[in-house]
Write an enzyme that holds these catalytic residues in place. Structure first.
Site, PDB file in Angstrom:
ATOM      1  N   CYS A 127      66.575  90.540  56.782  1.00 17.08           N
ATOM      2  CA  CYS A 127      66.056  91.846  56.387  1.00 17.08           C
ATOM      3  C   CYS A 127      64.613  91.654  55.945  1.00 17.08           C
ATOM      4  O   CYS A 127      64.151  90.532  55.777  1.00 17.08           O
ATOM      5  CB  CYS A 127      66.843  92.412  55.212  1.00 17.08           C
ATOM      6  SG  CYS A 127      68.582  92.699  55.574  1.00 17.08           S
ATOM      7  N   GLY A 173      64.478  93.469  61.102  1.00 17.29           N
ATOM      8  CA  GLY A 173      65.696  94.278  61.109  1.00 17.29           C
ATOM      9  C   GLY A 173      65.421  95.663  61.632  1.00 17.29           C
ATOM     10  O   GLY A 173      64.443  96.294  61.236  1.00 17.29           O
ATOM     11  N   ASN A 179      66.919  90.588  50.393  1.00 15.60           N
ATOM     12  CA  ASN A 179      66.941  89.806  51.627  1.00 15.60           C
ATOM     13  C   ASN A 179      67.628  88.489  51.318  1.00 15.60           C
ATOM     14  O   ASN A 179      67.244  87.802  50.387  1.00 15.60           O
ATOM     15  CB  ASN A 179      65.500  89.577  52.124  1.00 15.60           C
ATOM     16  CG  ASN A 179      65.420  88.710  53.374  1.00 15.60           C
ATOM     17  OD1 ASN A 179      64.425  88.056  53.613  1.00 15.60           O
ATOM     18  ND2 ASN A 179      66.449  88.699  54.187  1.00 15.60           N
ATOM     19  N   GLY A 180      68.641  88.144  52.119  1.00 18.41           N
ATOM     20  CA  GLY A 180      69.411  86.919  51.871  1.00 18.41           C
ATOM     21  C   GLY A 180      70.886  87.259  51.781  1.00 18.41           C
ATOM     22  O   GLY A 180      71.272  88.417  51.944  1.00 18.41           O
ATOM     23  N   CYS A 209      64.099  78.298  54.674  1.00  7.82           N
ATOM     24  CA  CYS A 209      64.748  78.386  55.996  1.00  7.82           C
ATOM     25  C   CYS A 209      63.783  77.951  57.102  1.00  7.82           C
ATOM     26  O   CYS A 209      62.783  78.620  57.370  1.00  7.82           O
ATOM     27  CB  CYS A 209      65.205  79.811  56.237  1.00  7.82           C
ATOM     28  SG  CYS A 209      65.780  80.087  57.918  1.00  7.82           S
ATOM     29  N   TYR A 219      61.571  81.029  64.571  1.00  6.92           N
ATOM     30  CA  TYR A 219      61.882  82.264  65.290  1.00  6.92           C
ATOM     31  C   TYR A 219      61.654  83.549  64.504  1.00  6.92           C
ATOM     32  O   TYR A 219      61.062  84.484  65.013  1.00  6.92           O
ATOM     33  CB  TYR A 219      63.356  82.186  65.740  1.00  6.92           C
ATOM     34  CG  TYR A 219      63.911  83.460  66.333  1.00  6.92           C
ATOM     35  CD1 TYR A 219      63.622  83.829  67.654  1.00  6.92           C
ATOM     36  CD2 TYR A 219      64.742  84.298  65.595  1.00  6.92           C
ATOM     37  CE1 TYR A 219      64.142  84.994  68.205  1.00  6.92           C
ATOM     38  CE2 TYR A 219      65.261  85.468  66.147  1.00  6.92           C
ATOM     39  CZ  TYR A 219      64.962  85.805  67.447  1.00  6.92           C
ATOM     40  OH  TYR A 219      65.462  86.958  67.990  1.00  6.92           O
TER      41      TYR A 219
HETATM   42 FE1  SF4 Z   1      70.293  79.681  57.642  1.00  9.94          FE
HETATM   43 FE2  SF4 Z   1      69.704  77.809  59.444  1.00  9.94          FE
HETATM   44 FE3  SF4 Z   1      67.784  79.046  58.050  1.00  9.94          FE
HETATM   45 FE4  SF4 Z   1      69.379  77.306  56.825  1.00  9.94          FE
HETATM   46  S1  SF4 Z   1      67.927  76.882  58.504  1.00  9.94           S
HETATM   47  S2  SF4 Z   1      68.764  79.296  56.049  1.00  9.94           S
HETATM   48  S3  SF4 Z   1      71.321  77.688  57.859  1.00  9.94           S
HETATM   49  S4  SF4 Z   1      69.146  79.987  59.566  1.00  9.94           S
END
Ligand code: SF4
Length: 481
Positions: A2, A28, A102-103, A269, A275
């Site tokens: 999000c 989103g 978000n999360g 992340c 991406y």
């Molecule tokens: Fe989720 Fe993969 Fe990002 Fe870790 S790296 S927060 S598991 S999408």
């Protein structure tokens, strides 16, 4: 996934918030909402994209005030449904409370079951709603103290912007899974998931909200900062300076902003860089575009193959393909085009629309006849998009197609706010690289290694659990689970 925005002490805040969430639309597309405050709260949200929901002046006029928060939603925990459109609003004993999140809380199933047994009536199926329910049950007078007590209890991934009376509170979990940045106007502030939104609304990016940091904006003190230590204890740093540990630094006296001690286990992340985030965003002091190019260079070092051209799958494979082409000295060609009137297939919630989306989204240029082509994409999730793209290129006359992927195989689902499918729906969860190559119909297939990916990041502190299975926070099931 999000996107969230907060505007504090800026005239026509809801108009700016609408532009801000428009800049985060890639995070989103299922629904969007804004809540503004001018001594009372004003709420508007709906299904669909930001430009449709907030195109009319009337809608914006009904959101008056100098303070507003906004949200674009892609459903993760809780699924689809209009009641799940955020920000959420509740009337609590101290007054109104609005929250954009978000999360994913990893213990939301536990809390939901516990709270429901205690008589709580949930209005939505989102994990975010556990927060107002827990605040309602928390003793204390100061609403901010109560919110902090609750954030102390819950686990998992949260970048949050909350509005309570004239205070705006931003918080990021101690792992810092999801991004959150602060921008400044001459008077007033803007907070957003990514810097691309700050650029759009003309705010100067001043800092990231650090993992575990909570910042409180209010009219009396403008900006106050709290911090969470590794034991999940909150300290109001501006009031208890003598208790600040040596690792914590007060970096800007005039802004009363503090950083957490080093013990916080940062796990940003890594997929945000691969991406999700927009390439023009600066995350963790790194331009996403540059990181993607470096990943492409590493990929070329690891898996060079002779070919006539390097072709990205637009848009997210673009920067890594440039990096791959630069490193391999193979000409870069925009051999595939993408319709911008169709969202990313990964964003769309149903498989039927996803399948349709692949055809709507990409088309092949008349470039491929008798050529050997290296195709670069950022990831393979289910494998269906890659299969269709390879079929399309082959139909256009390509002699050989080599597929190179700028992330390692996605073998596990995300627990922290990204809607990757369950392991059994992930092609790499069930199949090895050779089997995936056969399925998608490529002549060869190689992924970047996890070591190569981390090398390209040039810094530490990333979550890579969906590639490695090393989940930094375990998912907690319901009380009986
Ligand atoms: Fe989720 Fe993969 Fe990002 Fe870790 S790296 S927060 S598991 S999408």
């Amino acid at each position: 996934m999000c996107g969230i925005v907060g505007i504090y002490n800026v005239p026509e805040a809801s108009k700016i918030a609408a532009l801000g969430i428009h800049g985060l639309q890639h995070r989103g597309q299922e629904g969007a909402g804004i809540i503004s405050y001018d001594k009372e709260f004003h709420v508007h949200g709906d299904y669909g994209r930001v430009d449709h929901i907030f195109s009319s002046d009337k809608v914006i006029k009904n959101l008056p005030g100098d303070t507003a928060i906004g949200h674009v939603r892609y459903s993760t925990t809780g699924g689809t449904g209009k009641s799940n459109v955020q920000p959420l609003f509740y009337n609590l004993d101290f007054g109104g409370f609005a929250i954009a999140h978000n999360g994913d809380f990893t213990d939301s199933a536990y809390w939901r079951e516990k709270l429901t047994k205690e008589g709580a009536i949930f209005q939505t199926t989102t994990d975010t709603e556990i927060i107002p329910h827990l605040i309602a049950r928390t003793k204390g007078i100061d609403p901010v103290d109560r919110l902090l007590t609750v954030l102390n209890k819950v686990n998992g991934a949260f970048s949050i912007i909350a509005l309570m009376d004239n205070k705006l509170v931003v918080a990021r979990d101690p792992y810092g899974f999801r991004p959150l940045v602060i921008g400044q106007y001459e008077e007033g502030y803007a907070i957003a998931s990514e810097t691309c939104a700050l650029d759009l609304i003309g705010a100067t990016n001043i800092k990231d909200v650090e993992p575990g940091e909570v910042i409180i904006f209010n009219n009396e003190t403008t900006l106050k900062s709290w911090a969470m230590d590794v034991n999940f204890k909150w300290s109001r740093l501006d009031q208890k300076e003598d208790s600040i540990s040596s690792q914590r630094k007060k970096v800007k006296k005039d802004r009363e902003t503090y950083y957490l001690d080093k013990k916080v286990t940062k796990h940003f992340c890594i997929f945000e860089h691969i991406y999700f985030s927009r390439p023009d965003s600066v995350i963790d002091n790194q331009l996403v575009y540059e990181v993607r190019k470096r990943i492409g260079e590493e990929l070329a070092k690891e898996s060079y193959v002779e070919s006539d051209m390097v072709v990205p799958v637009p848009d997210s494979g673009m920067a890594s393909a440039l990096g791959y082409a630069n490193q391999s000295k193979i000409p870069f060609e925009l051999g595939l085009t993408r319709s911008h009137y169709k969202g990313r297939t990964f964003i769309e919630p149903t498989q039927k629309i996803r399948d349709l989306g692949v055809r709507l989204k990409h088309s092949a240029m008349r470039l491929f006849k008798d050529k050997t082509v290296t195709v670069i994409d950022d990831s393979i999730v289910r494998g269906t998009t890659s299969k269709k793209i390879i079929k399309m290129i082959r139909k256009a006359g390509a002699k050989k197609i080599h597929m190179r992927i700028s992330s390692p195989p996605v073998t596990g689902s995300c627990h922290y706010g990204i809607d990757t499918p369950n392991r059994n729906e992930l092609i790499a969860g069930e199949s090895n690289v050779k089997e995936i190559k056969e399925f998608i119909g490529a002549d060869s297939l190689e992924y970047i290694s996890i070591e190569g990916l981390h090398k390209a990041m040039k810094s530490k502190g990333y979550c890579d659990a969906c590639f490695t299975g090393n989940y930094p926070v375990k998912k907690q099931l319901a009380t009986n689970g």
